[in-house]
Design an enzyme around this catalytic site. Structure first.
Site, PDB file in Angstrom:
ATOM      1  N   SER A 146      39.561  39.845  43.221  1.00  0.00           N
ATOM      2  CA  SER A 146      40.481  40.908  44.124  1.00  0.00           C
ATOM      3  C   SER A 146      39.824  42.236  43.401  1.00  0.00           C
ATOM      4  O   SER A 146      39.643  43.271  44.187  1.00  0.00           O
ATOM      5  CB  SER A 146      41.727  40.524  43.934  1.00  0.00           C
ATOM      6  OG  SER A 146      41.997  40.355  42.162  1.00  0.00           O
ATOM      7  N   ASP A 204      41.415  43.363  34.467  1.00  0.00           N
ATOM      8  CA  ASP A 204      40.319  43.216  35.660  1.00  0.00           C
ATOM      9  C   ASP A 204      39.499  44.184  35.988  1.00  0.00           C
ATOM     10  O   ASP A 204      38.362  44.125  36.547  1.00  0.00           O
ATOM     11  CB  ASP A 204      40.700  41.863  36.755  1.00  0.00           C
ATOM     12  CG  ASP A 204      41.236  40.591  36.706  1.00  0.00           C
ATOM     13  OD1 ASP A 204      41.220  41.049  34.692  1.00  0.00           O
ATOM     14  OD2 ASP A 204      41.406  39.594  37.398  1.00  0.00           O
TER      15      ASP A 204
END
Lengths: 380, 380
Positions: A146, A204
Site C-alpha cells: 500500500s 513503509d
C-alpha cells in the site's frame, strides 16, 4: 490542464531486523525490497478521471464535473500536512459509499487516490487522466504494497502539478529526485498510508520513497546513506495473521516475564545495530565471506529471539529448516505468526541451490521470489 | 576390623536451567535425576579387598597386605580436606600402573576407590570387603554418574568407619543422614570427583549427596529446601561432544558479539530465578496447570537461548520436534552439542502419549528413560 504522461515505480519493504522490538523503543532496520509497484499516468482529453488497479480488480472512472463538486470541502491549510483533512475524508467516504466500518483494499485504494488527487489539483485546474497501477508485491503480506502505491501516486501527481520536476534526462532510462523532492513525495505518500491504515508508522512510505535501508527508532526514521545490494529469497507462507494480535501477544509476554524478555529485546536492538555496522562496512571495504557469515549469524539469532517473544509459527520454522538444509539462513520478516520470511543468498550461492530451494519452498505451498534488498526507492 | 554390610544409593544430576551461563557468573539450577547408582558393601573374611563395577567391566581384588604397604605414604593432615593428598595420588597411580596421561573410566574408578578407602581406613584397622556398584546412569553423558559413584563410596566407607551413623531404623526401608553427615559425605565424594575429573565444579557430588535441587552461582552451591518431584523423559542422543570445546565456543561467541550475547545470558539468569520461584510456589500452594505452563515456557525459551549461544545440535532439535509433536516441551541439559535432552511431563500426560513419544525417540536411535527430577539424594 493537460499533464505529461509518466511512469513511476516504488519498491516494497521488508524488516531486516527489529520487528516487534521497535514497538518497545528498540532500533529496527527496514530495507527496500526490489519487488516493485509501477504506476503509469496518461493524460486523457474526455474529461474523465480513471483508475485501473488490475491486482485488486478495481477499474473506476469519474466525470471531472463529479469530482469538482467535492473540492468545496477542501480546507486551505496545505502547510498542515501532519494531519489528514478529516472533512475531506468524510466526504470522500460518502462519495464512494463506504461511510462506516473498515475499508476493503479496493475502497481504500480509491480513497487514497481521490484524496491525493483532490488535495493536489482541487484548488486549480483539474486534469483528465488515467492512472494504472500494477505490482509485483503481494497485498496484505506486510511488504509495504500500500505504501508503494501511495508513493507512486504522490510522485506521479506531484510531477503532474509541477511541484517536483521530472528528473529524467533524455539519455537516462530511469531518474530519481533530490532530497527535498523526496521529502515532499514522502509526506504525501504518508497521507495515503493514513487513509489506508489509520495509524501507520511511516516506515513503509519512507522505504518506498528513499529505498536502501532505514534506521527506525522511537518514531524517528533515518535513511542510511549507503548500503550494499543483497540478494535474498522472499517467501510468503500465506498463513494469515493479525499484526495487532501479535503485537498484543508480545506485550503480554513482556508483562508476564519482564526479567526474561527485556534482555531479549536488548539483544535484538544490538543485532540491528551490529547489522547496520556490518552493512556500512560492506560499502567501504572489500566484501568478504566473513561479512556474510556475520549477517547469517545475526539472522539465526534473531529468528530464535522472535520465537522467544512469541511470534514464530510452524510455517516459518519450515522455511528455516528447508533453507538450512541447503546451507541458507532465514528469518521471519514483519509481524510473524505466519506471513513472510527472508533468506539471505550469498554471492556464491549457485543457481542449482537457488532453484532447488525455491522448488522445496513452493512444494510446501508457499510463494517464493528471488529478489534483492537495499535497492533504489521511488524512481521515474 | 569387620564392617557391617550396607546398601547405599545416590542419584544422577541434570541441569534444569543455566548450563553455560553459570560459567559466566549466572545462576544455574541443578536437580537430582532419579536414575540412581547403587553400591553394596559386603564384609569378607579372606583378607581381600575387591571391587566389582559391572557397568564398566571392572573386577579387581587386592590382598590387604598389598594395600597396607601404601599407607606409609599417607599424610596425617585430615583436616585439610580441600586439597587432594598429591603424594598418595601419585603412589596410587604407580600402584595401578597408570602414571601418565588421562585415565580411562575403569582406572579412574579404581583410583577413586583406593584413595577414599586408604584415606579413611589406612591409619587404623583395614577391613576386608567387597564393593559392588551398578548404575542406571549412562556414563560420560553429563549426568553425574561419576559423582553418584563417589557419593556412594564416601557414604558406605564413612558408615563402615563409624564416622557417620547408619541412619536406618529397623522399621524403615530407606534412611537418610543429617545435615552434618551429608556435608562429610559430600566433602569425601568431592575428593573422588577431583581424582576422576581433575577440576570439577562440585555441583554433581552436591546433587548426588543432597538430591532435590541446588542453586549454583559463582562457585557457591545452595541446596534448596523444598522442591516438587517432576516427571520427565531423559533422552540421550548419544552424539559425542566435548564440554571443553563447547565452553570455549560460547566464550568466543560472547567475545565476538558481546552486545548481543550478554543480554541473552541475563535472560538465562532470569529464567533460572523464575523457575526456582515457580518450583518453590509449587511446594506451598496447590499445583495448577499454570505452574506447568510457565515451566514449559521457560524450557522453550532457554532452548532457543542455548541455540543462540551456539551449543545446539540437530539431534537436540529432533528431540524438541519429536516431543513437540505430542505437545511436550524439551531442552538440552548440560553441555549441549549432542548429549542429553530433558522433556517435562505434565501430571495429565497419559501413558499412550508417553509410550508413543519414547518409541519415536528410540526410533531416532536415542536412548530414552522415563524418570523424575527433584528426588532424594544419597540414601541407605
Amino acid at each position: 490542464m493537460e499533464v505529461r504522461d509518466c511512469l513511476v515505480s516504488a519498491p516494497g519493504k521488508a524488516i531486516l531486523h527489529g520487528e516487534h522490538a521497535v514497538v518497545h523503543g528498540k532500533v529496527a532496520l527496514a530495507v527496500s525490497l526490489n519487488l516493485r509497484t509501477y504506476l503509469q499516468l496518461k493524460a486523457r482529453s474526455d474529461g474523465k478521471v480513471c483508475i485501473n488497479l488490475p491486482n485488486i480488480d478495481t477499474f473506476v472512472c469519474w466525470e471531472l464535473s463529479e469530482l469538482k463538486q467535492l473540492t468545496s470541502f477542501l480546507s486551505d491549510k496545505k502547510e498542515e500536512m501532519q494531519r489528514l483533512d478529516a472533512e475531506l475524508v468524510k466526504r470522500l467516504r460518502e462519495f464512494i459509499g463506504v461511510t462506516n466500518g473498515n475499508l476493503d483494499s479496493s475502497a481504500s485504494a480509491i480513497l487514497a487516490f481521490l484524496y491525493i488527487y483532490l488535495s493536489l489539483f482541487g484548488s486549480g485546474d483539474m486534469p483528465s487522466l488515467t492512472v494504472s497501477v500494477w505490482s509485483e508485491l503481494p497485498t496484505g503480506a506486510g511488504l509495504g504494497s500500500s505504501a508503494a502505491y501511495s508513493v507512486c501516486l504522490a510522485a506521479a501527481f506531484l510531477c503532474a502539478t509541477g511541484n517536483i520536476p521530472t528528473p529524467l534526462k533524455e539519455w537516462e532510462q530511469t531518474g530519481r529526485w533530490c532530497q527535498e523532492d523526496l521529502e515532499l513525495i514522502n509526506s504525501w505518500a504518508f497521507q495515503g498510508e493514513k487513509i489506508i491504515h489509520g495509524n501507520p508508522s511511516g516506515v513503509d512510505n519512507a522505504v518506498g520513497t528513499w529505498g536502501g535501508m532505514l534506521r527506525f527508532l522511537a518514531g524517528k526514521i533515518i535513511p542510511l546513506s549507503r548500503v550494499p545490494l543483497l540478494r535474498i529469497l522472499l517467501t510468503n507462507t500465506k498463513v494469515p495473521r493479525s499484526t495487532k494480535v501479535l503485537v498484543a501477544r508480545v506485550k503480554d509476554k513482556i508483562n508476564k516475564l519482564p526479567s526474561i524478555m527485556i534482555p531479549v529485546l536488548d539483544s535484538v536492538d544490538a543485532i540491528s545495530c551490529t547489522c547496520e555496522k556490518v552493512l556500512t562496512e560492506m560499502t567501504c571495504e572489500p566484501i568478504t565471506g566473513d561479512h556474510y557469515n556475520i549477517l547469517e549469524e545475526l539472522i539465526d539469532i534473531n529468528q530464535h529471539h522472535l520465537n522467544v517473544i512469541g511470534v514464530g509459527h510452524p510455517s516459518l520454522d519450515t522455511v528455516c529448516q528447508v533453507t538450512a538444509a541447503r546451507g541458507l539462513h532465514s528469518k521471519l520478516t514483519g509481524a510473524g505468526g505466519g506471513g513472510c520470511g527472508i533468506t539471505l543468498l550469498r554471492p556464491e550461492t549457485d543457481s542449482t541451490t537457488l532453484q532447488g530451494t525455491m522448488k522445496d519452498l513452493r512444494d510446501c505451498g508457499y510463494d517464493c521470489w528471488e529478489t534483492s534488498i537495499g535497492g533504489p526507492g521511488d524512481s521515474v
